[in-house]
Design a protein around this motif. Structure first.
Motif, PDB file in Angstrom:
ATOM      1  N   UNK A  53       0.815  -1.219   0.000  1.00 32.56           N
ATOM      2  CA  UNK A  53       0.000   0.000   0.000  1.00 32.56           C
ATOM      3  C   UNK A  53       0.848   1.268   0.000  1.00 32.56           C
ATOM      4  N   UNK A  54       1.865   1.299   0.824  1.00 32.75           N
ATOM      5  CA  UNK A  54       2.709   2.496   0.914  1.00 32.75           C
ATOM      6  C   UNK A  54       3.383   2.800  -0.425  1.00 32.75           C
ATOM      7  N   UNK A  55       3.930   1.768  -1.070  1.00 35.92           N
ATOM      8  CA  UNK A  55       4.593   1.963  -2.361  1.00 35.92           C
ATOM      9  C   UNK A  55       3.581   2.325  -3.444  1.00 35.92           C
ATOM     10  N   UNK A  56       2.432   1.662  -3.436  1.00 36.71           N
ATOM     11  CA  UNK A  56       1.396   1.941  -4.437  1.00 36.71           C
ATOM     12  C   UNK A  56       0.911   3.377  -4.296  1.00 36.71           C
ATOM     13  N   UNK A  57       0.641   3.796  -3.068  1.00 36.17           N
ATOM     14  CA  UNK A  57       0.166   5.160  -2.840  1.00 36.17           C
ATOM     15  C   UNK A  57       1.227   6.185  -3.227  1.00 36.17           C
ATOM     16  N   UNK A  58       2.482   5.874  -2.971  1.00 32.56           N
ATOM     17  CA  UNK A  58       3.572   6.775  -3.376  1.00 32.56           C
ATOM     18  C   UNK A  58       3.677   6.900  -4.889  1.00 32.56           C
ATOM     19  N   UNK A  59       3.541   5.776  -5.575  1.00 34.80           N
ATOM     20  CA  UNK A  59       3.584   5.801  -7.041  1.00 34.80           C
ATOM     21  C   UNK A  59       2.383   6.547  -7.601  1.00 34.80           C
TER      22      UNK A  59
END
Length: 70
Positions: A53-59
């Protein structure tokens, strides 16, 4: 230069034009991109069980900054 090189060069020229840059920075582009990016991020998070989630939201946020007005 191969045909692929020609297409790549023309695509780069097209994407670099002021008309395209202005269209990508419009309010309409912002609205559409928000919906698309939210949908993609939600789908990826659902499929992965929010594991990334953290990486997806950052992207998603990085892509949002590149398109639209916000």
């Amino acid at each position: 230069m191969s045909g692929l090189d020609d297409i790549t060069k023309k695509a780069q020229e097209f994407l670099g034009s002021d008309d395209v840059k202005n269209a990508l920075k419009s309010e309409q582009a912002e609205d559409i991109s928000d919906k698309v990016l939210d949908g993609v991020a939600d789908t990826v998070n659902k499929v992965t069980g929010d594991k990334f989630k953290e990486q997806v939201d950052g992207a998603r946020d990085a892509a949002d900054k590149a398109i639209g007005t916000e």
